[in-house]
Write a protein that holds these residues in place. Sequence first.
Motif, PDB file in Angstrom:
ATOM      1  N   PRO A 113     -10.482  12.332  13.274  1.00 55.40           N
ATOM      2  CA  PRO A 113      -9.072  12.332  13.718  1.00 55.40           C
ATOM      3  C   PRO A 113      -8.267  11.193  13.110  1.00 55.40           C
ATOM      4  CG  PRO A 113     -10.568  12.673  15.574  1.00 55.40           C
ATOM      5  CD  PRO A 113     -11.413  12.283  14.415  1.00 55.40           C
ATOM      6  N   ALA A 114      -8.849  10.011  13.070  1.00 56.46           N
ATOM      7  CA  ALA A 114      -8.128   8.864  12.508  1.00 56.46           C
ATOM      8  C   ALA A 114      -7.863   9.063  11.027  1.00 56.46           C
ATOM      9  CB  ALA A 114      -8.921   7.583  12.738  1.00 56.46           C
ATOM     10  N   ALA A 115      -8.836   9.614  10.302  1.00 56.35           N
ATOM     11  CA  ALA A 115      -8.651   9.828   8.869  1.00 56.35           C
ATOM     12  C   ALA A 115      -7.500  10.791   8.603  1.00 56.35           C
ATOM     13  CB  ALA A 115      -9.947  10.358   8.250  1.00 56.35           C
ATOM     14  N   VAL A 116      -7.419  11.861   9.386  1.00 52.01           N
ATOM     15  CA  VAL A 116      -6.335  12.831   9.214  1.00 52.01           C
ATOM     16  C   VAL A 116      -4.986  12.201   9.537  1.00 52.01           C
ATOM     17  CG1 VAL A 116      -5.391  15.019  10.047  1.00 52.01           C
ATOM     18  CG2 VAL A 116      -7.851  14.798   9.636  1.00 52.01           C
ATOM     19  N   LEU A 117      -4.939  11.410  10.599  1.00 56.56           N
ATOM     20  CA  LEU A 117      -3.685  10.765  10.987  1.00 56.56           C
ATOM     21  C   LEU A 117      -3.229   9.755   9.939  1.00 56.56           C
ATOM     22  CD1 LEU A 117      -4.247  10.187  14.824  1.00 56.56           C
ATOM     23  CD2 LEU A 117      -2.642  11.782  13.741  1.00 56.56           C
ATOM     24  N   VAL A 118      -4.152   8.936   9.459  1.00 57.31           N
ATOM     25  CA  VAL A 118      -3.789   7.949   8.437  1.00 57.31           C
ATOM     26  C   VAL A 118      -3.321   8.651   7.169  1.00 57.31           C
ATOM     27  CG1 VAL A 118      -4.676   6.119   6.934  1.00 57.31           C
ATOM     28  CG2 VAL A 118      -5.316   6.166   9.351  1.00 57.31           C
ATOM     29  N   ALA A 119      -4.040   9.695   6.770  1.00 60.20           N
ATOM     30  CA  ALA A 119      -3.656  10.429   5.564  1.00 60.20           C
ATOM     31  C   ALA A 119      -2.243  10.991   5.697  1.00 60.20           C
ATOM     32  CB  ALA A 119      -4.658  11.552   5.304  1.00 60.20           C
ATOM     33  N   GLY A 120      -1.949  11.616   6.830  1.00 57.77           N
ATOM     34  CA  GLY A 120      -0.618  12.186   7.026  1.00 57.77           C
ATOM     35  C   GLY A 120       0.463  11.130   7.056  1.00 57.77           C
ATOM     36  N   ALA A 121       0.184  10.014   7.738  1.00 58.54           N
ATOM     37  CA  ALA A 121       1.191   8.958   7.842  1.00 58.54           C
ATOM     38  C   ALA A 121       1.505   8.345   6.488  1.00 58.54           C
ATOM     39  CB  ALA A 121       0.700   7.885   8.809  1.00 58.54           C
ATOM     40  N   VAL A 122       0.468   8.056   5.696  1.00 58.11           N
ATOM     41  CA  VAL A 122       0.712   7.425   4.393  1.00 58.11           C
ATOM     42  C   VAL A 122       1.378   8.414   3.434  1.00 58.11           C
ATOM     43  CG1 VAL A 122      -0.379   6.352   2.389  1.00 58.11           C
ATOM     44  CG2 VAL A 122      -1.174   5.787   4.686  1.00 58.11           C
ATOM     45  N   ALA A 123       0.932   9.667   3.438  1.00 57.63           N
ATOM     46  CA  ALA A 123       1.522  10.651   2.529  1.00 57.63           C
ATOM     47  C   ALA A 123       2.995  10.893   2.831  1.00 57.63           C
ATOM     48  CB  ALA A 123       0.742  11.957   2.602  1.00 57.63           C
ATOM     49  N   VAL A 124       3.348  10.941   4.112  1.00 61.26           N
ATOM     50  CA  VAL A 124       4.723  11.255   4.497  1.00 61.26           C
ATOM     51  C   VAL A 124       5.613  10.023   4.467  1.00 61.26           C
ATOM     52  CG1 VAL A 124       6.189  12.096   6.373  1.00 61.26           C
ATOM     53  CG2 VAL A 124       4.024  13.250   5.865  1.00 61.26           C
ATOM     54  N   HIS A 125       5.142   8.925   5.058  1.00 69.42           N
ATOM     55  CA  HIS A 125       5.986   7.740   5.225  1.00 69.42           C
ATOM     56  C   HIS A 125       5.684   6.620   4.244  1.00 69.42           C
ATOM     57  CE1 HIS A 125       7.507   9.538   8.899  1.00 69.42           C
ATOM     58  NE2 HIS A 125       6.274   9.680   9.360  1.00 69.42           N
ATOM     59  N   GLY A 126       4.577   6.713   3.517  1.00 72.08           N
ATOM     60  CA  GLY A 126       4.204   5.624   2.626  1.00 72.08           C
ATOM     61  C   GLY A 126       5.243   5.280   1.576  1.00 72.08           C
ATOM     62  N   PRO A 127       5.761   6.256   0.816  1.00 71.16           N
ATOM     63  CA  PRO A 127       6.744   5.910  -0.216  1.00 71.16           C
ATOM     64  C   PRO A 127       8.003   5.241   0.328  1.00 71.16           C
ATOM     65  CG  PRO A 127       5.835   8.095  -0.624  1.00 71.16           C
ATOM     66  CD  PRO A 127       5.346   7.672   0.730  1.00 71.16           C
ATOM     67  N   SER A 128       8.538   5.747   1.442  1.00 73.65           N
ATOM     68  CA  SER A 128       9.750   5.142   1.996  1.00 73.65           C
ATOM     69  C   SER A 128       9.457   3.760   2.575  1.00 73.65           C
ATOM     70  CB  SER A 128      10.358   6.052   3.073  1.00 73.65           C
ATOM     71  OG  SER A 128       9.418   6.301   4.113  1.00 73.65           O
ATOM     72  N   ALA A 129       8.309   3.596   3.229  1.00 75.79           N
ATOM     73  CA  ALA A 129       7.960   2.286   3.759  1.00 75.79           C
ATOM     74  C   ALA A 129       7.758   1.269   2.635  1.00 75.79           C
ATOM     75  CB  ALA A 129       6.694   2.379   4.615  1.00 75.79           C
ATOM     76  N   ALA A 130       7.131   1.703   1.539  1.00 79.80           N
ATOM     77  CA  ALA A 130       6.908   0.805   0.408  1.00 79.80           C
ATOM     78  C   ALA A 130       8.227   0.356  -0.207  1.00 79.80           C
ATOM     79  CB  ALA A 130       6.044   1.492  -0.637  1.00 79.80           C
ATOM     80  N   ALA A 131       9.226   1.217  -0.201  1.00 79.95           N
ATOM     81  CA  ALA A 131      10.531   0.856  -0.753  1.00 79.95           C
ATOM     82  C   ALA A 131      11.342  -0.005   0.203  1.00 79.95           C
ATOM     83  CB  ALA A 131      11.308   2.127  -1.095  1.00 79.95           C
ATOM     84  N   ARG A 132      11.083   0.092   1.503  1.00 78.30           N
ATOM     85  CA  ARG A 132      11.917  -0.552   2.514  1.00 78.30           C
ATOM     86  C   ARG A 132      11.427  -1.938   2.921  1.00 78.30           C
ATOM     87  NH1 ARG A 132      11.096   2.961   5.947  1.00 78.30           N
ATOM     88  NH2 ARG A 132       9.656   1.871   7.315  1.00 78.30           N
TER      89      ARG A 132
END
Length: 521
Positions: free
Chosen positions: A64-83
């Motif tokens: 469960p944690a792996a799926v959640l981390v994968a989804g969070a980084v894939a969806v929010h990672g680029p915007s968080a990295a820019a912000r």
Amino acid sequence: MTQAPLRDRYAGLRADLGAAAAAALLVLVAVLVGRHIQDTRRTLFVHWPPLFADWDPHLGPGTPAAVLVAGAVAVHGPSAAARLRWRRLLLAAWAAALAWTWSLALVDGWQRGVAGRLTTRNEYLTVIGRFHDVPAALRDFTHHIVSGSPDPWPAHVAGHPPAATLTFVLLDRIGLHGGGWAGAWCVTAGSTACLAVLVTVRALAGEHLARRAAPFLVLAPAAVWVGASADGYFAAVAAWSVALLALAVTGRSLAWAAGSGLLYGLTCYLSYGLTLVALIGAAVLVTGRRGLRERPALLLLVPAGAAIVPLAFTLAGFGWADGYRLLVTRYYQGVGGTRPYGYWVWANLACTALTTGLATAAGLRRAATALARRRSAPRPDARPTAPDPPPALTGNRPALTEGRPTPDEGRPLPSGAGPTHVEGPSTPAGKGAAPSEGRPAPAEAQPASAEARLAFLVAAALVAVLVADLSGMSKAETERIWLPFAMWLLAAGALLPRPRVWLAAQAVLALLLNHLLFTGW
């Protein structure tokens, strides 16, 4: 958007997909051919070629944690990295890399995925009791490398210089006993490798590309092997040696140069094959050569630092060259002498494709394009222009600080900031400020130059992989052994447009590998 740039953009996307498809085809052929060789000749000594793994579909507490981390980084990672501000981005990247690596390791459960990894018969923890007298063990180390010698070392101990084993001996001496602590050390240290790559990319190619690379370095399929193998720890030491060198050549303290050399010396005594990290270091020196000319003391401090660890081990009685010579004998005494070079010389590259993912294959294609574009671009000194005015009049930074962050770097990037060109990871057409007419752009505003510097760094890592491959000393298990090189290949993801799609592909690959196979070493 005009018709020509739109056509070029779609052509770039088709080429990216073609590179990813070629990597997938390489893996498929390696699986099918490897399966045939193993079924008919039994000479590969792996159960699920080309990986050292067993077919074992399973779920685990980390799923469960792996799926959640994968989804969070894939969806929010680029915007968080820019912000995020730069230092917060580094902390967030490390936290996310830790969460990703731990969750993947725990898919196999605590004992099978972490605590038992480094306690099997070929691993380092099985010989800790033989190091109660460390100086004597070092003097006697080479006497136990070759099979048939008295009390030969287990495979991984014999296959590495003694600094690898001494790491776990020291952990045991300070009270961190057993496989659980050893595995936690490898995961925690190994996860910092992504930070070292980010620091290096920022120093040499600018902050924009470093921010774009961050999600790809976090959500790497390589994390399957970082948790929990000693090679993840080796990868981090090697990566930080390069990062400190990049800081040194771009104008930071000269002490970073000595620190870089010290870590490189340690890297060579963790794994014989990691001498090839020098190729990546050489790329850093070439990229930062203008700063190097301004600070020639770096050429003394780096080798001086690099000599410390070899000198200490040599005085203690261990000879690196003797150890490597005996290792070659041990390698060909075992399965290394039976595994067919003709298969592994290309199947190893399929292992690397699985470790780095389809996004990296596409990113490498873009890196090659960036290098070709840079090579074909007219040289500034080839045009008859007036002498450059002083930096104070043009806004240029002095040569010493090429690649060094400007006062504004480290702050969140404004919307639309960064490189803008047809085939790179550009913002929509019309965005991104152009430099003033007639005035040279700073490093951050020269996308072709920045991308070429990143591409050159990635190319150096790829050359290291190819040299290691051709050596024939790594037939199989390169998904683990080449982690120190794979980390740098992952940075090519910074050159890709539509990062969320590619990140999702990386996550799916890692989850499939970890849930369908039981990877071993």
